[in-house]
Design a protein around this motif. Structure first.
Motif, PDB file in Angstrom:
ATOM      1  N   ARG A  39       0.842  -1.189   0.000  1.00 39.90           N
ATOM      2  CA  ARG A  39       0.000   0.000   0.000  1.00 39.90           C
ATOM      3  C   ARG A  39       0.883   1.246   0.000  1.00 39.90           C
ATOM      4  O   ARG A  39       2.087   1.165   0.178  1.00 39.90           O
ATOM      5  CB  ARG A  39      -0.898   0.025   1.249  1.00 39.90           C
TER       6      ARG A  39
ATOM      7  N   GLY B  55      -5.242   0.858  -4.422  1.00 34.26           N
ATOM      8  CA  GLY B  55      -4.454   1.955  -4.987  1.00 34.26           C
ATOM      9  C   GLY B  55      -3.555   1.510  -6.127  1.00 34.26           C
ATOM     10  O   GLY B  55      -3.638   2.042  -7.244  1.00 34.26           O
TER      11      GLY B  55
ATOM     12  N   GLU C 200      -7.233   4.723  -3.118  1.00 32.49           N
ATOM     13  CA  GLU C 200      -6.706   4.018  -1.953  1.00 32.49           C
ATOM     14  C   GLU C 200      -7.379   4.459  -0.654  1.00 32.49           C
ATOM     15  O   GLU C 200      -7.503   3.684   0.310  1.00 32.49           O
ATOM     16  CB  GLU C 200      -5.194   4.243  -1.860  1.00 32.49           C
TER      17      GLU C 200
END
Length: 347
Positions: free
Chosen positions: A44, A81, A129
């Motif tokens: 992430r 994301g 995200e």
């Protein structure tokens, strides 16, 4: 005859660079390690999103071809994301479209397009995200693809020897990719020829700059299904007809990165909030980049059309004609099969 001459001129200028771009795209396909790709875009945050955007940019996949690949990455553990960044960056630009952009729009616009596609992918990926699922995340399932380039989510056989992989990669580029883009590329060339030959520059020049014109270009481009390569001749026609480079860039960013099919799959996979963030990110990023390009060109006093003229003087006419003949021969499937029948696949 003026329309035919204008269309042929654009086609001749683009042909050698498109041939080069397809060759490089085939080599990338042959050498790509998909397991390593999945590891690179895992995780992430900014780093993962940026890696997904940068890695996806040169890959030879259209919008529909990027869908199953992005879904496979997401269901293999990539967060929303990086998945979004890959889904935007991959169809937004590619080696083949960069080559034809350089030929038809010049080096500045090629650089602006490449950076613009990557920045749009990163900004939109970061925005998506931050959203959360509105429903439970979908369970892993087999995905399907609507284009002839195939699906990367399918099971793969063990890696073949390098010569065979290279031959398969080039066959993929000059059959699957060329089949995907040839019809739309022809349409793009005809539209470009019509804009150059039939539309007075003053007509579009009066309408072709400013935030409202850019917003219109974004709204027109988003629901269309145009691959990055096929959108380029239309962009060249708009530029030569008087549309500002920034407005042209908005079209080049918005048209290839998504389509109605992509929007439907995206909403099903990530939810309505993510879809709203996805569309907002694309539109806002494209508008900011378009206005930035126009401001930069005005401040630096750069003449994009002069750059286009200089690029088109680099190659001799005989080479352009030969490249166009080769592309047309490869785009005609029966003729391509007869040519391929005489070749022996390396073992």
């Amino acid at each position: 005859m003026t329309l035919v001459a204008a269309t042929l001129s654009v086609a001749l200028s683009a042909a050698p660079w498109l041939l080069l771009g397809l060759t490089i795209a085939g080599l990338i396909k042959a050498l790509l390690d998909e397991a390593r790709l999945t590891r690179w875009v895992g995780g992430r945050g900014l780093g993962s999103v940026a890696r997904a955007a940068v890695i996806g940019a040169p890959l030879p996949l259209c919008s529909c071809g990027a869908i199953p690949t992005a879904l496979a990455l997401h269901r293999a553990g990539a967060s929303r994301g990086p998945t979004t960044a890959f889904l935007i960056g991959t169809p937004g630009i590619g080696i083949d479209s960069m080559a034809i952009t350089y030929a038809l729009l010049g080096p500045f616009m090629a650089l602006a397009r490449g950076l613009g596609a990557v920045l749009t992918a990163i900004a939109t990926g970061l925005l998506v995200e931050r959203t959360r699922y509105t429903t439970a995340p979908p369970a892993p399932a087999a995905s399907s693809c609507g284009c002839s380039s195939g699906c990367s989510g399918e099971a793969r056989a063990a890696p073949a020897a390098l010569p065979r992989r290279l031959a398969a990669g080039l066959r993929y580029a000059f059959s699957d990719i060329l089949d995907d883009i040839s019809r739309w590329l022809l349409i793009g060339l005809l539209v470009a020829g019509a804009l150059i030959a039939l539309v007075p520059p003053a007509t579009l020049s009066a309408l072709g700059s400013g935030p409202l014109a850019m917003l219109l270009m974004a709204l027109i481009g988003i629901p269309m299904y145009l691959c990055a390569t096929a959108a380029t001749p239309i962009a060249a026609g708009l530029l030569l007809a008087g549309v500002s480079p920034g407005t042209v860039l908005v079209f080049l960013i918005a048209a290839p990165v998504t389509s109605l099919a992509t929007l439907g799959v995206f909403r099903r996979e990530l939810g309505s909030r993510a879809l709203a963030a996805y569309l907002s990110g694309i539109v806002i990023s494209a508008l900011l980049l378009g206005m930035g390009v126009d401001a930069l060109l005005g401040g630096w006093q750069l003449d994009v059309l002069h750059q286009v003229d200089r690029v088109q003087e680099l190659l001799p006419e005989w080479l352009e004609a030969a490249a166009l003949i080769v592309l047309v021969a490869l785009a005609i499937r029966p003729l391509r099969r007869r040519l391929a029948a005489g070749l022996v696949l390396p073992t």
